[in-house]
Write an enzyme that holds these catalytic residues in place. Structure first.
Site, PDB file in Angstrom:
ATOM      1  N   LYS A  80      -7.862   5.975 -19.583  1.00  0.00           N
ATOM      2  CA  LYS A  80      -8.112   6.487 -20.923  1.00  0.00           C
ATOM      3  C   LYS A  80      -6.827   6.426 -21.772  1.00  0.00           C
ATOM      4  CE  LYS A  80     -12.283   7.168 -19.389  1.00  0.00           C
ATOM      5  NZ  LYS A  80     -12.266   7.368 -17.967  1.00  0.00           N
TER       6      LYS A  80
ATOM      7  N   ARG B  87       0.851  -1.198   0.000  1.00  0.00           N
ATOM      8  CA  ARG B  87       0.000   0.000   0.000  1.00  0.00           C
ATOM      9  C   ARG B  87       0.883   1.243   0.000  1.00  0.00           C
ATOM     10  NH1 ARG B  87      -1.488   1.781   4.583  1.00  0.00           N
ATOM     11  NH2 ARG B  87      -2.262  -0.155   5.479  1.00  0.00           N
TER      12      ARG B  87
ATOM     13  N   ASP C   3      -7.109  18.511 -14.752  1.00  0.00           N
ATOM     14  CA  ASP C   3      -7.424  17.160 -15.212  1.00  0.00           C
ATOM     15  C   ASP C   3      -7.036  17.100 -16.689  1.00  0.00           C
ATOM     16  OD1 ASP C   3      -8.652  14.879 -16.293  1.00  0.00           O
ATOM     17  OD2 ASP C   3     -10.265  14.910 -14.819  1.00  0.00           O
TER      18      ASP C   3
ATOM     19  N   TYR D 243     -16.553  16.236 -16.130  1.00  0.00           N
ATOM     20  CA  TYR D 243     -17.026  14.846 -16.187  1.00  0.00           C
ATOM     21  C   TYR D 243     -18.089  14.628 -15.094  1.00  0.00           C
ATOM     22  CZ  TYR D 243     -16.908   9.844 -15.256  1.00  0.00           C
ATOM     23  OH  TYR D 243     -17.260   8.547 -15.013  1.00  0.00           O
TER      24      TYR D 243
HETATM   25  C1  LIG Z   1     -11.968  13.846 -17.678  1.00  0.00           C
HETATM   26  C2  LIG Z   1     -12.190  12.689 -16.749  1.00  0.00           C
HETATM   27  N1  LIG Z   1     -11.683  12.750 -15.502  1.00  0.00           N
HETATM   28  C3  LIG Z   1     -11.856  11.738 -14.626  1.00  0.00           C
HETATM   29  C4  LIG Z   1     -12.576  10.611 -14.960  1.00  0.00           C
HETATM   30  C5  LIG Z   1     -12.748   9.502 -13.952  1.00  0.00           C
HETATM   31  O1  LIG Z   1     -11.872   8.462 -14.241  1.00  0.00           O
HETATM   32  P1  LIG Z   1     -12.121   6.916 -13.877  1.00  0.00           P
HETATM   33  O2  LIG Z   1     -13.286   6.470 -14.698  1.00  0.00           O
HETATM   34  O3  LIG Z   1     -10.831   6.261 -14.242  1.00  0.00           O
HETATM   35  O4  LIG Z   1     -12.406   6.869 -12.407  1.00  0.00           O
HETATM   36  C6  LIG Z   1     -13.100  10.496 -16.246  1.00  0.00           C
HETATM   37  C7  LIG Z   1     -13.857   9.303 -16.626  1.00  0.00           C
HETATM   38  O5  LIG Z   1     -14.419   9.204 -17.691  1.00  0.00           O
HETATM   39  C8  LIG Z   1     -12.906  11.564 -17.169  1.00  0.00           C
HETATM   40  O6  LIG Z   1     -13.423  11.512 -18.409  1.00  0.00           O
END
Ligand SMILES: Cc1ncc(COP(=O)(O)O)c(C=O)c1O
Length: 388
Positions: A207, A57, A182, A109
């Protein structure tokens, strides 16, 4: 000849460093592929001594190699791999205290919105939703002394509003705010927020970073040792770590990031251009299209436009047959993998966002989002052509 000074070795290009991420990490055997250290615990050499690893961890050798590659890619001082993108965002929000506010991109998101509204708000940390492509609006929102942070998605999901990260970094600096970006959509291959002044870069590594629709993962890159220390504490304390097998998958994906992103965006550019000339398409959102607001910012500060495209058809009645009829695109809810996906943001990724925000920014029932993969672009265009 002897007194000619040696020139220092040229720093390796990013594509070279990506392709070779982790290849020299296993001194014991020389394994080219980073070993998967599938262990919870590590033997102590003696009382009070450690190999550098005690419990997975806290740190794991496979995860560490990935984290080092991620830090290097973004030009940060340290990176942290999490079990998902939302777990990474959660670690960052834990840097704030009850009573504090964070200015957040309004069309972010849906899962991040849900986290802010239904998890942090009851705990006393509030999001202030702003159009972060409008630096003046961000400045006005940051005047509230309770605002202690700025969390920006750019380009936004799915209508690709582009923020001027340099301008936002200046506002954050003036007001002493923590500035997090992000960067899931563009990745450090196309946009390096730390170079624009960000303190933290966040990823859904599920992604483009991992890139094969086979793992759920997240990451945070910290620009300073002080933030890194705090995040290391939180990662270990809260424990939403990425496991060794999944760390290996992300590391393997990372090696082809440069190749993949170049192909993703070449295909996305062609698909966007074709859509923009189709009579049944009302609007196309792609930052690389001439006239897209913010394109000049990415031309100035970035090195690409990414592989995400959204488009609005003239009639909502066309949407169900398109989603049911695609043969190359796959109707599925994610993005950034080698396979092209198509989604209906209003019903899926952004279902949690208030309807009035969706309507205002253009997330309506006529809008479809494409994650353009690395297939042959002609096949992708023909697939859409048959249904439009
Ligand atoms: C721009 C963005 N940030 C964060 C996330 C969250 O990521 P995760 O699905 O890996 O938890 C997503 C998910 O689609 C996203 O598109």
């Amino acid at each position: 000849m002897d007194d000619i000074p040696c020139s220092p070795p040229r720093p390796l290009a990013r594509a070279t460093r990506l392709a070779q991420a982790g290849t020299r990490s296993d001194a014991a055997t020389g394994a080219i592929s980073t070993p998967i250290h599938q262990t919870a615990s590590f033997r102590h050499p003696a009382l009070g001594r450690s190999s550098g690893f005690d419990y997975s961890r806290t740190s794991n050798p496979t995860r560490l190699v990935l984290e080092q590659a991620l830090a290097e890619l973004d030009g940060g001082c340290r990176a942290f791999a999490f079990a998902s993108g939302l777990a990474a965002i959660d670690a960052v929000v834990r840097l704030f205290a009850p009573g504090e506010r964070i200015v957040v991109t309004e069309d972010l998101y849906g899962g991040t919105y849900r986290l802010f509204q239904h998890v942090y708000r009851p705990l006393g940390i509030e999001a202030v939703y702003v159009d972060t492509s409008d630096a003046a609006a961000v400045r006005a929102a940051c005047a509230d002394p309770r605002v202690r942070g700025l969390l920006v998605e750019s380009p936004t999901n799915p209508v690709m509003r582009v923020a001027d990260l340099r301008a936002l970094a200046a506002i954050a600096r003036e007001r002493g705010l923590l500035f997090a970006v992000d960067n899931t959509f563009l990745t450090a291959w196309c946009q390096r927020p730390i170079e624009q002044g960000a303190d933290l870069v966040l990823y859904s590594a599920t992604k483009f970073l991992a890139g094969h629709n086979d793992v759920v993962a997240g990451a945070v890159v910290a620009a300073t040792p002080a933030l890194a220390e705090r995040l290391a504490f939180l990662q270990n304390a809260a424990g939403a770590i990425l496991g060794p097998q999944d760390s290996w998958l992300v590391l393997r994906g990372l090696k082809t990031l440069a190749l993949r992103l170049e192909r993703h965006q070449a295909n996305a550019g062609r698909v966007a251009d074709w859509l923009s000339r189709h009579p049944r398409v009302r609007r196309v959102h792609y930052p690389g299209l001439e006239g897209h607001p913010g394109r000049d910012i990415l031309l100035r500060d970035g090195s690409g436009f990414g592989g995400m495209v959204a488009f609005e058809v003239d009639d909502a009645a066309r949407v169900p047959p398109i989603l049911a009829g695609v043969r190359v695109f796959i109707f599925a809810e994610s993005l950034g993998g080698v396979e092209s996906l198509i989604t209906h943001p209003l019903a899926q990724t952004h279902a949690d966002l208030p309807r009035e925000v969706c309507e205002r920014v253009g997330i309506n029932n006529r809008l479809l989002r494409l994650s353009v993969g690395i297939e042959d672009a002609d096949d992708l265009i023909r697939d859409l052509e048959a249904l439009l």
